[in-house]
Structure formats: C-alpha cells, structure tokens
Motif scaffolding. Sequence first.
Motif, PDB file in Angstrom:
ATOM      1  N   GLY A 290       0.806  -1.219   0.000  1.00  0.00           N
ATOM      2  CA  GLY A 290       0.000   0.000   0.000  1.00  0.00           C
ATOM      3  C   GLY A 290       0.834   1.263   0.000  1.00  0.00           C
ATOM      4  N   MET A 291       2.096   1.179  -0.438  1.00  0.00           N
ATOM      5  CA  MET A 291       2.976   2.351  -0.399  1.00  0.00           C
ATOM      6  C   MET A 291       2.459   3.480  -1.290  1.00  0.00           C
ATOM      7  SD  MET A 291       6.992   2.729  -1.531  1.00  0.00           S
ATOM      8  CE  MET A 291       7.660   1.656  -0.260  1.00  0.00           C
ATOM      9  N   LYS A 292       2.483   4.691  -0.744  1.00  0.00           N
ATOM     10  CA  LYS A 292       2.110   5.902  -1.482  1.00  0.00           C
ATOM     11  C   LYS A 292       3.324   6.826  -1.497  1.00  0.00           C
ATOM     12  CE  LYS A 292      -0.587  10.123  -0.796  1.00  0.00           C
ATOM     13  NZ  LYS A 292      -1.447  10.853   0.157  1.00  0.00           N
ATOM     14  N   THR A 293       3.670   7.333  -2.668  1.00  0.00           N
ATOM     15  CA  THR A 293       4.837   8.202  -2.777  1.00  0.00           C
ATOM     16  C   THR A 293       4.441   9.592  -3.268  1.00  0.00           C
ATOM     17  OG1 THR A 293       5.297   7.506  -5.058  1.00  0.00           O
ATOM     18  CG2 THR A 293       6.359   6.258  -3.296  1.00  0.00           C
ATOM     19  N   GLU A 294       5.220  10.580  -2.848  1.00  0.00           N
ATOM     20  CA  GLU A 294       5.052  11.949  -3.333  1.00  0.00           C
ATOM     21  C   GLU A 294       6.324  12.736  -3.015  1.00  0.00           C
ATOM     22  OE1 GLU A 294       2.975  14.526   0.175  1.00  0.00           O
ATOM     23  OE2 GLU A 294       1.653  13.049  -0.778  1.00  0.00           O
ATOM     24  N   GLN A 295       6.497  13.847  -3.705  1.00  0.00           N
ATOM     25  CA  GLN A 295       7.593  14.747  -3.349  1.00  0.00           C
ATOM     26  C   GLN A 295       7.151  15.525  -2.121  1.00  0.00           C
ATOM     27  OE1 GLN A 295       8.451  16.800  -7.203  1.00  0.00           O
ATOM     28  NE2 GLN A 295      10.557  16.322  -6.718  1.00  0.00           N
ATOM     29  N   LEU A 296       7.732  15.211  -0.991  1.00  0.00           N
ATOM     30  CA  LEU A 296       7.301  15.823   0.260  1.00  0.00           C
ATOM     31  C   LEU A 296       7.637  17.306   0.267  1.00  0.00           C
ATOM     32  CD1 LEU A 296       8.459  13.069   2.791  1.00  0.00           C
ATOM     33  CD2 LEU A 296       6.186  13.388   1.789  1.00  0.00           C
ATOM     34  N   GLY A 297       6.623  18.122   0.547  1.00  0.00           N
ATOM     35  CA  GLY A 297       6.849  19.558   0.669  1.00  0.00           C
ATOM     36  C   GLY A 297       7.622  19.864   1.941  1.00  0.00           C
TER      37      GLY A 297
ATOM     38  N   ALA B  13       5.126   1.245   6.848  1.00  0.00           N
ATOM     39  CA  ALA B  13       4.452   1.064   8.133  1.00  0.00           C
ATOM     40  C   ALA B  13       4.689   2.251   9.063  1.00  0.00           C
ATOM     41  CB  ALA B  13       4.934  -0.228   8.792  1.00  0.00           C
ATOM     42  N   VAL B  14       5.943   2.710   9.137  1.00  0.00           N
ATOM     43  CA  VAL B  14       6.295   3.761  10.097  1.00  0.00           C
ATOM     44  C   VAL B  14       5.893   5.144   9.595  1.00  0.00           C
ATOM     45  CG1 VAL B  14       8.207   4.912  11.300  1.00  0.00           C
ATOM     46  CG2 VAL B  14       8.174   2.412  11.097  1.00  0.00           C
ATOM     47  N   PHE B  15       6.268   5.476   8.371  1.00  0.00           N
ATOM     48  CA  PHE B  15       6.146   6.861   7.907  1.00  0.00           C
ATOM     49  C   PHE B  15       4.876   7.152   7.118  1.00  0.00           C
ATOM     50  CE2 PHE B  15      10.693   6.147   8.508  1.00  0.00           C
ATOM     51  CZ  PHE B  15      10.979   7.200   9.360  1.00  0.00           C
ATOM     52  N   GLN B  16       4.193   6.104   6.655  1.00  0.00           N
ATOM     53  CA  GLN B  16       2.912   6.337   5.989  1.00  0.00           C
ATOM     54  C   GLN B  16       1.748   6.035   6.921  1.00  0.00           C
ATOM     55  OE1 GLN B  16       2.572   4.896   1.913  1.00  0.00           O
ATOM     56  NE2 GLN B  16       0.448   4.327   2.269  1.00  0.00           N
ATOM     57  N   HIS B  17       1.804   4.867   7.565  1.00  0.00           N
ATOM     58  CA  HIS B  17       0.706   4.480   8.459  1.00  0.00           C
ATOM     59  C   HIS B  17       0.934   4.908   9.906  1.00  0.00           C
ATOM     60  CE1 HIS B  17      -0.835   2.315   5.079  1.00  0.00           C
ATOM     61  NE2 HIS B  17       0.127   1.408   5.083  1.00  0.00           N
ATOM     62  N   GLY B  18       2.164   5.224  10.263  1.00  0.00           N
ATOM     63  CA  GLY B  18       2.443   5.691  11.622  1.00  0.00           C
ATOM     64  C   GLY B  18       2.592   4.600  12.650  1.00  0.00           C
ATOM     65  N   TRP B  19       2.737   3.338  12.222  1.00  0.00           N
ATOM     66  CA  TRP B  19       2.876   2.227  13.168  1.00  0.00           C
ATOM     67  C   TRP B  19       4.228   2.319  13.877  1.00  0.00           C
ATOM     68  CZ3 TRP B  19       1.381  -2.101   9.134  1.00  0.00           C
ATOM     69  CH2 TRP B  19       0.066  -1.882   8.720  1.00  0.00           C
TER      70      TRP B  19
ATOM     71  N   GLY C  28       9.282  10.675  -2.839  1.00  0.00           N
ATOM     72  CA  GLY C  28       9.189  10.107  -4.171  1.00  0.00           C
ATOM     73  C   GLY C  28      10.419   9.382  -4.660  1.00  0.00           C
ATOM     74  N   TRP C  29      11.616   9.902  -4.347  1.00  0.00           N
ATOM     75  CA  TRP C  29      12.824   9.277  -4.869  1.00  0.00           C
ATOM     76  C   TRP C  29      13.316   8.101  -4.026  1.00  0.00           C
ATOM     77  CZ3 TRP C  29      16.878   9.554  -1.418  1.00  0.00           C
ATOM     78  CH2 TRP C  29      16.889  10.607  -0.505  1.00  0.00           C
ATOM     79  N   MET C  30      12.666   7.874  -2.880  1.00  0.00           N
ATOM     80  CA  MET C  30      13.186   6.888  -1.935  1.00  0.00           C
ATOM     81  C   MET C  30      13.110   5.437  -2.430  1.00  0.00           C
ATOM     82  SD  MET C  30      14.762   7.187   0.917  1.00  0.00           S
ATOM     83  CE  MET C  30      14.211   8.830   1.373  1.00  0.00           C
ATOM     84  N   PRO C  31      11.982   4.963  -2.992  1.00  0.00           N
ATOM     85  CA  PRO C  31      11.925   3.543  -3.367  1.00  0.00           C
ATOM     86  C   PRO C  31      13.002   3.132  -4.365  1.00  0.00           C
ATOM     87  CG  PRO C  31       9.718   4.468  -3.310  1.00  0.00           C
ATOM     88  CD  PRO C  31      10.667   5.619  -3.159  1.00  0.00           C
ATOM     89  N   LEU C  32      13.206   3.920  -5.412  1.00  0.00           N
ATOM     90  CA  LEU C  32      14.220   3.570  -6.400  1.00  0.00           C
ATOM     91  C   LEU C  32      15.615   3.630  -5.793  1.00  0.00           C
ATOM     92  CD1 LEU C  32      14.996   2.845  -9.262  1.00  0.00           C
ATOM     93  CD2 LEU C  32      14.915   5.268  -9.860  1.00  0.00           C
ATOM     94  N   PHE C  33      15.878   4.643  -4.988  1.00  0.00           N
ATOM     95  CA  PHE C  33      17.184   4.783  -4.361  1.00  0.00           C
ATOM     96  C   PHE C  33      17.469   3.610  -3.424  1.00  0.00           C
ATOM     97  CE2 PHE C  33      19.735   6.246  -0.752  1.00  0.00           C
ATOM     98  CZ  PHE C  33      20.895   6.627  -1.406  1.00  0.00           C
ATOM     99  N   VAL C  34      16.496   3.270  -2.584  1.00  0.00           N
ATOM    100  CA  VAL C  34      16.685   2.171  -1.624  1.00  0.00           C
ATOM    101  C   VAL C  34      16.882   0.848  -2.359  1.00  0.00           C
ATOM    102  CG1 VAL C  34      15.496   0.803   0.142  1.00  0.00           C
ATOM    103  CG2 VAL C  34      15.520   3.294   0.300  1.00  0.00           C
ATOM    104  N   LEU C  35      16.141   0.643  -3.438  1.00  0.00           N
ATOM    105  CA  LEU C  35      16.297  -0.573  -4.236  1.00  0.00           C
ATOM    106  C   LEU C  35      17.745  -0.731  -4.702  1.00  0.00           C
ATOM    107  CD1 LEU C  35      15.158  -2.937  -6.035  1.00  0.00           C
ATOM    108  CD2 LEU C  35      14.844  -1.209  -7.812  1.00  0.00           C
ATOM    109  N   VAL C  36      18.283   0.321  -5.279  1.00  0.00           N
ATOM    110  CA  VAL C  36      19.641   0.250  -5.825  1.00  0.00           C
ATOM    111  C   VAL C  36      20.678   0.109  -4.709  1.00  0.00           C
ATOM    112  CG1 VAL C  36      21.374   1.493  -7.164  1.00  0.00           C
ATOM    113  CG2 VAL C  36      18.989   1.555  -7.871  1.00  0.00           C
TER     114      VAL C  36
END
Length: 732
Positions: free
Chosen positions: A387-394, A572-578, A593-601
Amino acid sequence: MSATRKGLAVRLGGWSTRHRKTAIIGWLLFVVVVVVVGGMSGSRQMTNSENGAGDSARAEKILEDAGLQTPAGEMVMLRGDRPDGWRDAARDLSARLERTGETVRVQPPVRSENGRDALISFEMKGDPDTAGERVGPVVEAVEKTESAHPGVVAYEFGDATAQHRLDDMLTDDFKKAELTAVPLALGILLVVFGALVAALLPVLLAVTACVGTFGLLALVSHQLPLFDSTNSVMFLVGLAVGVDYSLFYLRRERDERAAGRDAGTALRIAAATSGRAVLISGVTVMLAMAGMFLSGLLLFHGFAAATILVVLMAMLGSVTVLPAMLSWLGDRVDAGRVPLLNRRRKKGVHASGGLSGKLMRPVLAKPKLFAAVSGALLLVLCAPALGMKTEQLGLEKQFGSDAAITVAYQEITGSFPGGPAPAEVVLRSGEVGSARFDAAVADFRKELAASGRFGKTVDVEAHRTKGVARIEVPLAGDGQDATSRRALDTLKEDLAPRILGPVSDRVYVTGELASSRDFNDRLKTDIAPVFLFIAAVTFVLMLLCFRSLPIAIVSILLNLLSVGAAYGTMTAVFQHGWGAEWLGMEPAGAIEGWMPLFVLVILFGLSMDYHVFVVSRIREAHQRGLATREAIREGIRTTAGSVTGAAAIMVAVFAVFALLRMQDMQQMGVGLAVAVLVDATLVRMVLLPSVMALLGERNWYLPRALRWLPSVGHGEEQPVERPRPPLVGAGR
C-alpha cells in the motif's frame, strides 16, 4: 604460483606492501589535492527544470530560457483578535517590509472570509537561490510588527524563509551525523578488534574516502549538477561501505596471524580471500549504482555518480592503503588493547562465531522448518509495502508538525487555501500583451472564480518582450489532498489548454503538486528498467564468481526480500504511523518520491557485501573438500564476527540518519537500517544457510552450456605449504 596469488587483489596488496610510503603518502596527497581543487571550483546545484520531470520541468525550462527566475515568494498572515483587528498591523508591516530594501511587489492585504485574517504577499529581490541568506531583515520586520501590535499574531511562510531554515537544518544535521556516526563506528570496531589502532584504521580510511569524494563531486557537479541531499547520501554510503571493506580485510589478516601464519603469508591470504571479496563486492555495488543512470531523472544521475565515486575510493583504499598500513604496523596494529574485548582463545585463534555455531546446528538439522519460518517473517515485513504511497514531500512535511514554518503553512492554508503552494501556469506566446491575450486572461480569471476550486488571489506576470507569461493559481485544499488534486486536474486538462491554449504556442502547469505528480509518474516508468539492469548485473556477477546457477538465482531472491523489508518498514512507520511515536518520529503520510528507487539500488549493492563474503567462505571450505553442510557451518561460523561487526556499523550509521530532523533522511535511515539488520541476521544467518542446506550439492550446479565460464579461485589455495619470506619489515 597459484591463480589466487596472481589475482588482482593479491597483486595490489603485494605492490602496496613493497611500496608502503608511496601507497600511504600518495593516498593522502590525492585526497588533499582533490579537496583543495574541488573547494576552489565550487559545486553546482540542480536548477528547478533539471530537478523536475514532465510538463512541470518544461514550464521551468521556459522560464529559465527566458532568463526569468521564479522569484522567492513570501507571505505573511496577520490574525487579529477581532474582525479587521489586523489593519493597523498590516499598514505597519507593509512599511517595514519596504524599508528592508529586500522586498518587491508588496501586495495589499487580502481579507479572509471571517475578517480576522489578512494575507500580505511579496517577493524577495535578487537571485532566488540566495534569498534565504538575505531574508533575515524581513523576518525581523515581521517579528517587530507582531511585538508592536498586541492581539495580532503573524505567520510567515515562503521560499526564502523555508530555504533559510532548510540550510540551517541541513548544516546542523550533517554536523550531527558526522559527530555521531564516526564515534559509533569506532566504538563498534573497538569491540570487534579489542584494540584502538585496529579500530582506527577502518574509520580513518572510510573518512578519507568520503572527504576525497567531496572534492571529486564538486568537480563532477559542473557537468552533472547535484541535489541538496547528494553529499549526505554519499557520506552515508561511504562511511558504511568504507568501514565494512576495511573490516573484512583486517579481520581476515588478524585471524590468519592468530592461527600462526607469518605476517607476509597472512597478508597474502587476506588479499586472496577478503581482498578479492572486497573487489567483487565493490564492483557489484558500483554496477548496481550505475543502474540509476537509466533513470530519466537527473536526481538519480547525481546519486549514481556520488555513490560510485565513494565506493570506488573505499574499495581502492581497502586493497591498497590498508595492506600498506598493516605491513608498516605489523603486530603494532594490536596496540592499545582494551581489556576483556576480543580475547584470543588459548589455541591462538580469534574467538569467532560461537553464537552462530550454536544457531547453525538447528538450522542445518531442520532446514525446511527454518527456511519456511524465516521466509514467512520476511514476507510479513514486506506486506505493508503493497500500500505504499509516494510523493515529493513539501517542506512543511519535511520539517515536522512542530516546526514554526509548518505551523505557518497550516494556518495560512486553513484561512487562504492554496496560498502557500499555488499552481503556476507558464506559457510562451507571441501575443503576450496583446488585446486578444489580455481578453483570454480575463476569461481565465472568470472561469477560475466560477469553478469554486481555486483561491482568490490569481497573480498574472506577463513579459511581452520575452513572449512569456506566468500565472499563479491557488488550489483549493491543503496543496496535496484530494481537493487540490481535483483542482489541478481541472486546471491542466480543461481551463489552461481550452482558454489559454488558443493564444499560446506552449502552455504548461507547474507548482509543488504538479511537480510531485510528474516526478512520480516518471519514477513509475523508471523503476522497471533500473531493476532489470541491477538484477541482471547481480545475476551475471554471481554466476561468474561462484560458477553456480542456484547461487546466482538465490542471490537475487534474497536481495529482493531485504528490499521488500525496507519498503514495508518505511511504509508502516512513515505512511501508516505504526510505531512512529515509539521511535520518536512523525509520519508524513507518504514516502518521499525518490526513496523507493534509491533504496532498491543501494540495498541491492550493499547486500552483496555480506553475500559475497559469506558465500566465498562457504565455497572456499567446499573446495577444500568439506561436504556442503559442513562447508556452510564453517563459512557461517568463520564470517559471523566480521558480518556482525560490519552490520552493526552499517545499522549504527543508518540509524544516525534516522534521528535527523529531515523527513527524507529519517525514512532513508530507518529503511536502510532495518534492511541491513534483517539482511545480516535473518537472511544471511538463517534463510541463506537453510536454503543452501536444502539444495545440498546442487548449490554448485552449472549447466553444461555455461561451463565455459572461467574458474575463479576463492582463497582455497592458501600458500601455507610453500611459505615465502615475510614482506613485513619494520613493525615486527
């Protein structure tokens, strides 16, 4: 002479031990020179168009080509204790702002619906990139106005104030990271080696590698502009990788010396085994990082250049400078021993793998059970990522809800929707300033007002001589919610092209929300080719290194599980707050927004550290004649101390970044720390041995069609039978 001794790692180590002064002094001189030259050249940051994608980047490019920098806009909301109670303060503030000499286009106050609030908009003079350095008098004017008018509260938000606070935060956080991560790494190494000199060597090499890369990046930035966070990312990766590579090499050398080898033989074995693993790991990491060049986003090109350079520096330092230092120091590397830490066993061998040895017994006795349980646990960790949601955080999300700038943003948005984060319509037209163009703009204003989805203050800036116009349109909502998204869709898909399109050559929409959506859309198309590239590179390298199809396939699957665990934890932590409150963090409701691709690599690269190191020792034992299960037991046992120490250092370094104030640094720190912890424990110590035990002798299967691949030694031909004269001179 064996193939192992002729390997690149052995040749580099041998040259370094024979030319100690050249290797050590040459390294230090190189670092000093690139830092000085890089500092003199300065560095270049990405422009708005270079940091964007899609229509929003095209809009920024039109403005840049026309020489029209988007001015640093500011706004101050005055809230009175009664309707219209802000009027005296508004007149006073406008006068004070004019007197600062730093502002232009100070607009009359806009009254809110309830009459208690007023919004004053203005722009900073001069270069918007330096506005944060000059905003001090403006902030002071706002504070003095608030003090001079009891009953009136002022909230200021804008590009300049955000830039000022961001620069301060980045500077403070980076200092905190440096001052915390380095001592942490040193403390862990003290536990691993039990001696101050041995602990200092990896840290010094890693730090000098990072420092040298700072200078190289400054030079590179003139051809490849960098993002604000690039240096932080480079330091994060460089410190972790640099310490780990040196740790693997030094630990093997110390183990061989403890086993009774002479100094020269110990260094040659360390070079042939750990040195070779460092080269393989380093090349794998760099090739994985190169996958970011396949992205259409310049942001990732900068990340790729930074991480490749720092890994290259760390790798070269580990296989050249470190052997030279060990050759020079000899047994003095154990100077400054800490009582009770890392005591040697009576037989002279480092105590290593006691806990892992006990763990291996049940894992290898019931591999099906442990493979199933560990696999299930990893899938549970991965599950939230669905359920990951990404955006450029303001910036208001980057700073946290308690920050003054975030409070100001929320208060202004509540009274004047869309004001702090308006959309911008940018168009190029030969009719700018004509009657037909003015009529179209008037119709555009009317339609905006009639739709009910936009704010009151629509600001039109036309440049007739340049044929460019910019129209700021406040979006209803908070700038990121469903209301704002619907308003943006209406603007992009209907109003702007229908009304302004006929009088424009090109018309695009940019702004915070538009840029975020364009960025995410580009990432969705980028992630597949990047993933396929790094998966293919990892597969081919593992196939070449181990001549085993099953190990190459297992490497990909294990890495995917580590990446999935990082994704799941971040979501879990930063989107849902668990668990965010327990960790002392605040969820942003989305992943940067750039985190998933960066973390993957990053994780695909860093996971190779442990994987290559562990599997190399398992294959080394198997090549010496041990059965597969016994080879697994010995490989895990003998690498447990190094892997545990290396993982502890990486987790500690990443955890430091998780404690910084910027939301994207927190997300990256938590995701990487959890992934490395899981990778070095559950994956490498439970899942890997259980899967290899199930495969048995099939671990070493290579199809007939691939048997032409070269056979690469793994240190199994240790030069014990034919010892050479020691290469170590002084220091014995």
